[in-house]
Design a protein around this motif. Structure first.
Motif, PDB file in Angstrom:
ATOM      1  N   LYS A 199      -2.068 -46.280 -15.808  1.00 56.44           N
ATOM      2  CA  LYS A 199      -0.651 -45.987 -15.822  1.00 56.44           C
ATOM      3  C   LYS A 199      -0.496 -44.692 -16.194  1.00 56.44           C
ATOM      4  O   LYS A 199       0.188 -43.675 -15.677  1.00 56.44           O
ATOM      5  CB  LYS A 199       0.104 -47.142 -16.657  1.00 56.44           C
ATOM      6  CG  LYS A 199       1.510 -46.703 -16.665  1.00 56.44           C
ATOM      7  CD  LYS A 199       2.220 -47.496 -17.624  1.00 56.44           C
ATOM      8  CE  LYS A 199       3.685 -47.150 -17.686  1.00 56.44           C
ATOM      9  NZ  LYS A 199       4.569 -48.461 -18.596  1.00 56.44           N
ATOM     10  N   SER A 253      -1.817 -41.882 -13.663  1.00 57.46           N
ATOM     11  CA  SER A 253      -1.018 -41.816 -12.628  1.00 57.46           C
ATOM     12  C   SER A 253       0.296 -40.801 -12.921  1.00 57.46           C
ATOM     13  O   SER A 253       0.604 -40.168 -12.082  1.00 57.46           O
ATOM     14  CB  SER A 253      -0.554 -43.014 -12.148  1.00 57.46           C
ATOM     15  OG  SER A 253       0.330 -42.871 -11.100  1.00 57.46           O
ATOM     16  N   LYS A 254       0.776 -41.163 -14.214  1.00 63.46           N
ATOM     17  CA  LYS A 254       1.776 -40.316 -14.520  1.00 63.46           C
ATOM     18  C   LYS A 254       1.434 -38.700 -14.646  1.00 63.46           C
ATOM     19  O   LYS A 254       2.215 -37.777 -14.180  1.00 63.46           O
ATOM     20  CB  LYS A 254       2.486 -40.876 -15.888  1.00 63.46           C
ATOM     21  CG  LYS A 254       3.642 -39.989 -16.515  1.00 63.46           C
ATOM     22  CD  LYS A 254       4.023 -40.616 -17.936  1.00 63.46           C
ATOM     23  CE  LYS A 254       4.481 -39.698 -18.791  1.00 63.46           C
ATOM     24  NZ  LYS A 254       3.692 -38.400 -19.304  1.00 63.46           N
ATOM     25  N   GLU A 255       0.326 -38.532 -15.286  1.00 62.07           N
ATOM     26  CA  GLU A 255      -0.031 -37.124 -15.512  1.00 62.07           C
ATOM     27  C   GLU A 255      -0.281 -36.549 -14.380  1.00 62.07           C
ATOM     28  O   GLU A 255      -0.047 -35.458 -14.054  1.00 62.07           O
ATOM     29  CB  GLU A 255      -1.302 -37.280 -16.439  1.00 62.07           C
ATOM     30  CG  GLU A 255      -1.125 -37.829 -17.960  1.00 62.07           C
ATOM     31  CD  GLU A 255      -0.213 -36.832 -18.778  1.00 62.07           C
ATOM     32  OE1 GLU A 255      -0.390 -35.779 -18.798  1.00 62.07           O
ATOM     33  OE2 GLU A 255       0.713 -37.599 -19.265  1.00 62.07           O
ATOM     34  N   LYS A 270       0.963 -37.003 -11.346  1.00 61.78           N
ATOM     35  CA  LYS A 270       2.039 -36.855 -10.850  1.00 61.78           C
ATOM     36  C   LYS A 270       2.861 -35.605 -11.518  1.00 61.78           C
ATOM     37  O   LYS A 270       3.430 -34.558 -10.928  1.00 61.78           O
ATOM     38  CB  LYS A 270       3.244 -38.013 -10.902  1.00 61.78           C
ATOM     39  CG  LYS A 270       2.948 -38.999  -9.906  1.00 61.78           C
ATOM     40  CD  LYS A 270       3.886 -40.169 -10.021  1.00 61.78           C
ATOM     41  CE  LYS A 270       3.445 -41.451  -9.371  1.00 61.78           C
ATOM     42  NZ  LYS A 270       3.980 -42.551  -9.480  1.00 61.78           N
ATOM     43  N   GLU A 271       2.825 -35.472 -12.582  1.00 63.28           N
ATOM     44  CA  GLU A 271       3.427 -34.104 -13.376  1.00 63.28           C
ATOM     45  C   GLU A 271       2.630 -32.831 -13.109  1.00 63.28           C
ATOM     46  O   GLU A 271       3.134 -31.837 -12.799  1.00 63.28           O
ATOM     47  CB  GLU A 271       3.208 -34.478 -14.868  1.00 63.28           C
ATOM     48  CG  GLU A 271       4.428 -35.477 -15.244  1.00 63.28           C
ATOM     49  CD  GLU A 271       4.576 -35.833 -16.775  1.00 63.28           C
ATOM     50  OE1 GLU A 271       3.846 -34.831 -17.708  1.00 63.28           O
ATOM     51  OE2 GLU A 271       5.196 -36.880 -17.027  1.00 63.28           O
TER      52      GLU A 271
END
Length: 122
Positions: A63, A66-68, A70-71
């Motif tokens: 999780k 995935s977030k990192e 995207k950023e």
């Protein structure tokens, strides 16, 4: 011999201080957190798939990764390529803009090693 050059005198003003602080804050906002620089380093050594990055960065959850990712992609530091295959294949790579951090990361590494030695002696 080269002609003598005059030392450039910098004038420090409130505006120049504010601009310097803003620039550092902008950089820290993009690179802040435990995982962004390690992710950048991982893809700096070659194009990687999600699970490859995850294995190299022992301890990161899917999780958070995935977030990192995207950023970092939104800030144009890494690129994401999706291949038309089944199952889908997604690869991540460093961008030219991301490569512009190489000197900064190298300097952080040098400083970190010196700091570790100063504080704990190794």
């Amino acid at each position: 011999m080269a002609p003598a050059t005059k030392a450039k005198t910098e004038i420090h003003t409130a505006e120049s201080c504010i601009a310097s602080v803003r620039a550092v804050k902008d950089a820290l906002e993009v690179l802040s957190g435990r995982w962004k620089l390690p992710i950048i380093l991982s893809v700096s050594f070659g194009t990687k798939r999600f699970k490859q990055i995850s294995k190299e960065l022992n301890g990161i959850t899917d999780k958070v990764l995935s977030k990192e990712l995207k950023e970092l992609e939104a800030n144009q530091l890494i690129s994401r390529t999706v291949y038309d295959a089944f199952p889908p294949v997604v690869e991540y790579a460093i961008t030219d803009h991301g490569k512009s951090l190489n000197k900064v990361i190298a300097e952080l590494g040098t400083w970190g090693a010196a700091h570790r030695k100063k504080i704990i002696g190794r």
